[in-house]
Scaffold this motif. Structure first.
Motif, short mmCIF file in Angstrom:
data_model
loop_
_atom_site.label_atom_id
_atom_site.label_comp_id
_atom_site.label_asym_id
_atom_site.label_seq_id
_atom_site.Cartn_x
_atom_site.Cartn_y
_atom_site.Cartn_z
N PHE A 159 0.83 -1.20 0.00
CA PHE A 159 0.00 0.00 0.00
C PHE A 159 0.88 1.26 0.00
O PHE A 159 0.61 2.22 -0.74
CB PHE A 159 -0.92 -0.02 1.21
N LYS A 160 1.91 1.25 0.82
CA LYS A 160 2.82 2.40 0.85
C LYS A 160 3.51 2.59 -0.50
O LYS A 160 3.64 3.71 -0.99
CB LYS A 160 3.89 2.19 1.93
N LYS A 161 3.92 1.47 -1.12
CA LYS A 161 4.62 1.55 -2.40
C LYS A 161 3.70 2.07 -3.50
O LYS A 161 4.11 2.88 -4.34
CB LYS A 161 5.17 0.17 -2.77
N LEU A 162 2.44 1.62 -3.50
CA LEU A 162 1.49 2.06 -4.52
C LEU A 162 1.09 3.52 -4.35
O LEU A 162 0.53 4.13 -5.26
CB LEU A 162 0.24 1.18 -4.48
N LEU A 192 -6.90 -1.73 -7.74
CA LEU A 192 -5.77 -2.42 -7.13
C LEU A 192 -5.43 -1.81 -5.78
O LEU A 192 -5.22 -2.52 -4.79
CB LEU A 192 -4.55 -2.36 -8.05
N LYS A 193 -5.40 -0.47 -5.72
CA LYS A 193 -5.10 0.20 -4.45
C LYS A 193 -6.15 -0.12 -3.40
O LYS A 193 -5.83 -0.33 -2.23
CB LYS A 193 -4.99 1.71 -4.66
N ARG A 220 1.61 9.87 -2.73
CA ARG A 220 0.69 10.42 -1.73
C ARG A 220 1.10 9.92 -0.34
O ARG A 220 0.52 8.98 0.17
CB ARG A 220 -0.74 9.99 -2.02
N PRO A 221 2.12 10.49 0.31
CA PRO A 221 2.54 10.02 1.63
C PRO A 221 1.41 10.02 2.65
O PRO A 221 1.38 9.19 3.55
CB PRO A 221 3.63 11.03 2.03
N GLU A 222 0.45 10.94 2.49
CA GLU A 222 -0.64 11.00 3.46
C GLU A 222 -1.56 9.79 3.36
O GLU A 222 -2.40 9.55 4.24
CB GLU A 222 -1.45 12.28 3.26
#
Length: 835
Positions: free
Chosen positions: A477-480, A603-604, A484-486
């Motif tokens: 999830f972080k990689k995708l 996917l996200k 958008r860091p938030e």
């Protein structure tokens, strides 16, 4: 004797060369000169020494006789030397005194230190200089020096003694500083300090203070004894800075001699440490408290450690069987090779619990794509350093394919199996409720313990697969969402997350008690043991609700996984205190429910859904684990009651100071272990003074630190802006309440303030519910601090190095839970603003 000018290792020896290099780099080294005796360069000296060595090797003389002969010969040779160049030095410094030190060509090498073998004479007056030089030269041939020399295969003719004549600095405090503990701890600096000059310290003629420094954590403490000196903050800072400079110059493992004149530091010599086993300059055991410190902060008793060590071994052995299989001889061979890994997943040092991190890496290397998974695992658990060991057995390519198939199958079945684990847990609760009674005898208590343990451990390893499930999907999830860091803040909003239920229920109880003033007055009048009697006998509806809460959530308290912790279940007065401290809290129904953000990318959305599912099961299984620990705690306490009745223990709580095997065999043995209990209690009280260290690197075996009287020296940081991992959005300004010891704080003290601490555990939820924000020095995106703060909707930042050194209660900070920043506002006011 001639003064040497050319500074090379061959001509000066390592000790003198190191002094010259330090001097060149501007380090505070007292002025010195290096001298060579002419007779060492003469051919007849080589012939003589070879002849003397041959006599020893042919057993014509003993080493004692050889030593006596050579020392007399060396002194005679010195006395006929020309001292013109030495006299020239003395004429220029006739009023000074000197140190006469050795600099043998074989000294201070990486494999031959000759530490303590050669003669050093301090505070030498001009008239005594010739005799002091002769003593230093002759010390090359002392019996111990000769033994050391020949043991390392060095011929007598190959060893030459040079002499350092150095201006004497008469220090107030002197000592030795090691940039690695010579006993085998590579990342621990140790200094021994005593009053006066260095030889007093080395020869144990004065009381000494031991200073310990952990560079990774920037933690320093010192251990005093009787009238040993107390180092000033200026001296501690000077030593730390000196050590960093010298390690850059000479390497990581040094033995440094120093002295202070008031607070002015002088370096007298620096050489490599040579006591580590040859070839073992890398850590063989790595202990790390990342993540586990959330569950077992502070010190832990022997009963808890023996219990969790067995639990970890059983659970990871089960995981190994899932990955490897246990049918064929090849599979059993792999499992057998991993047995030591399973047995030592955790360790305890000075009463604190650590992961044996190299064993975790060995297990992770069984997984497919381990080179990708290990960084995700480190990120999720907050592991700061990497040192991946080899697997204990070679794994073939075909075996790895089979293991990959096994773990992938388990991985995608994890949610289904976690759901089954939830259902099975209720059967375990029923088993306990049916068979436990406060009057049960010790044999039945142990039988029930074993039955529950078997039922739990038989399938609990699926929680590890679920952890991996949560880690992987959170990492994806972080990689995708890198742009958008938030988006990381969207990992919240799990409806009725189990970890939040105790907090919501406690809020609801507090609100009802607040409204019923008469009932509130009754609770306030209760003292100590009256609470338990009141809850068991009173028939008011609110009392039934409180008792129901105690039975359901009474084990969810800070440090809940330590068996020795006093919970709401075992000490109901603490529950009443918690309810009353929530008097002014907001309505539980208004507590934030978390984020409900979605994306238009299927996917996200899928990855986010699976990450949330993994987190949900992770938290619910941990609450169930808390309940299991509550059952075990009650069983052990009841065993303690039976042993008090037979006179084998003085108090029920003494149970916690015995290991499980000791406790289980106590009634049969008839022993009275009170001496052992008291000894362990004394040790734990001393260990508690030691600061928590994040990582320990050992060469050889794990060792414990002896503790006398610890003084913690915390660096006062002037840093004002800090960065960590953003966990829960929101920007607020508020007053800090710094928590070092959770037992010394109440929920009332955290109301409306920003908690700053090293780490939290699931039981902190009651405190977090009262606070307006949270900052933790340790942690990860899936730590309890992060998960609960997201569910509460309060800003949080974790993994903020050095924040505890920089802040104190009453400071005002601005916390940005989206940017991951913490700013100390010098002279600021807590205006309560929030964005």
């Amino acid at each position: 004797m001639r003064k040497l000018q050319e500074t090379t290792k061959e001509s000066w020896g390592s000790k003198a060369l190191n002094l010259a290099l330090m001097q060149e780099h501007g380090l505070p080294v007292p002025a010195f000169s290096v001298y060579q005796c002419q007779f060492f360069t003469e051919a007849e000296t080589v012939v003589y020494l070879e002849a003397q060595q041959a006599l020893l090797e042919n057993q014509q003389i003993t080493i004692t006789e050889l030593s006596r002969t050579l020392q007399v010969w060396a002194k005679e040779k010195v006395l006929v030397e020309y001292f013109d160049e030495v006299d020239e030095l003395l004429e220029q410094n006739s009023t000074k005194t000197f140190s006469v030190r050795s600099s043998a060509t074989v000294e201070d090498r990486p494999d031959t230190s000759f530490a303590g073998q050669f003669k050093t004479t301090l505070d030498v007056e001009v008239k005594e200089l010739t005799e002091a030089i002769a003593e230093t030269i002759a010390s090359l041939y002392s019996e111990s020096s000769l033994t050391y020399l020949l043991h390392h295969g060095i011929d007598l003719a190959a060893a030459e003694m040079l002499v350092i004549i150095q201006e004497m600095v008469v220090g107030d405090v002197s000592g030795i500083y090691f940039t690695a503990n010579p006993q085998g701890i590579l990342n621990e600096h140790v200094a021994v300090l005593g009053q006066g000059v260095g030889d007093q310290v080395v020869e144990d003629k004065v009381a000494t203070t031991t200073l310990t420094y952990y560079p990774l954590d920037d933690l320093t403490y010192y251990d005093t004894w009787e009238d040993s000196p107390q180092p000033s903050e200026q001296q501690i800072t000077a030593l730390k800075e000196m050590s960093q400079t010298l390690m850059e110059l000479f390497g990581p493992r040094l033995d440094i001699e120093f002295t202070f004149v008031q607070d002015e530091l002088f370096i007298l010599q620096a050489r490599p440490i040579t006591t580590f086993p040859k070839g073992e300059l890398e850590a063989t055991i790595i202990l790390d408290n990342s993540n586990i410190v959330e569950s077992y902060p502070g010190t832990t008793t022997p009963l808890t450690f023996s219990f969790i060590k067995e639990a970890y071994s059983s659970v990871f052995r089960g995981l190994g069987r899932r990955i490897v299989g246990n049918r064929t001889s090849a599979e059993k061979k792999v499992l057998a090779a991993y047995e030591e890994t399973f047995e030592d997943m955790i360790a305890m040092v000075n009463s604190r619990v650590y992961y044996q991190i190299q064993h975790w890496y060995q297990l992770l290397q069984l997984l497919p794509f381990s080179n990708k998974i290990i960084p995700i695992w480190q990120d999720m658990l907050g592991v700061r350093q990497t040192q991946v060991p080899k697997t204990p057995i070679h794994i073939s390519g075909w075996q790895r394919i089979k293991f990959s198939f096994n773990i992938l199958k388990e991985f995608f079945q994890a949610p289904k199996q976690m759901a089954q684990l939830e259902a099975d847990f209720h059967r375990i609760e029923d088993l306990y409720d049916k068979n436990y009674s406060p009057i049960t005898e010790i044999e039945e208590l142990r039988a029930l313990f074993e039955e529950i343990k078997a039922a739990v451990l038989d399938q609990w390893d699926i929680t590890l697969v679920n952890d991996l499930y949560a880690f992987v999907f959170t990492g994806l999830f972080k990689k995708l969402n890198q742009e958008r860091p938030e988006a990381e803040l969207e990992l919240a909003g799990i409806e009725q997350i189990e970890s939040m239920k105790p907090a919501r229920a406690l809020h609801a109880l507090a609100k009802k008690v607040q409204k019923d003033k008469s009932y509130q007055k009754q609770l306030l009048a209760l003292e100590g043991d009256q609470v338990a009697a009141f809850l068991s006998s009173d028939q008011q509806p609110l009392t039934h609700e409180i008792e129901h809460y105690r039975q359901r959530y009474g084990n969810r308290v800070p440090e809940e996984l330590k068996l020795e912790t006093q919970t709401y279940q075992t000490h109901p007065a603490k529950l009443i205190e918690a309810i009353l401290s929530y008097q002014d809290s907001e309505d539980a129904s208004q507590m934030p429910q978390g984020a409900r953000l979605t994306s238009h990318n299927p996917l996200k959305n899928y990855v986010k859904k699976q990450a949330l599912l993994g987190i949900q099961y992770r938290e619910s299984s941990r609450l169930n684990r808390t309940r299991i620990y509550g059952m075990m705690r009650q069983l052990f306490l009841t065993m303690g009651e039976r042993l008090v009745e037979t006179g084998q223990l003085e108090q029920v709580e003494d149970t916690f100071w015995l290991e499980m095997n000791e406790l289980f065999s106590l009634k049969q043995s008839g022993h009275q272990p009170q001496v052992l209990v008291e000894e362990r209690q004394r040790k734990a009280a001393l260990d508690k003074q030691l600061p928590a260290v994040s990582r320990l690197l050992y060469v050889g075996d794990i060792i414990e630190k002896p503790v006398r009287s610890v003084n913690l020296s915390e660096t006062v940081s002037d840093q004002v802006l800090f960065r960590g991992i953003a966990c829960s959005r929101g920007r607020i300004r508020g007053e800090v309440v710094r928590i070092d010891d959770i037992s010394q704080i109440t929920a009332r003290e955290t109301q409306g303030k920003i908690i700053v601490t090293r780490m939290t555990d699931p039981g902190w939820v009651h405190l977090l519910a009262q606070a307006k924000g949270i900052v933790a020095e340790r942690g990860s995106l899936l730590s309890h601090t992060a998960i609960i703060s997201r569910e509460l909707g309060i800003p949080s930042v974790v993994n903020v190095p050095g924040i505890m050194s920089a802040l104190k209660s009453g400071d005002v900070i601005e916390l940005d839970g989206q940017a991951g920043t913490v700013e100390k506002l010098v002279g600021g006011e807590a205006d309560g603003g929030e964005e």
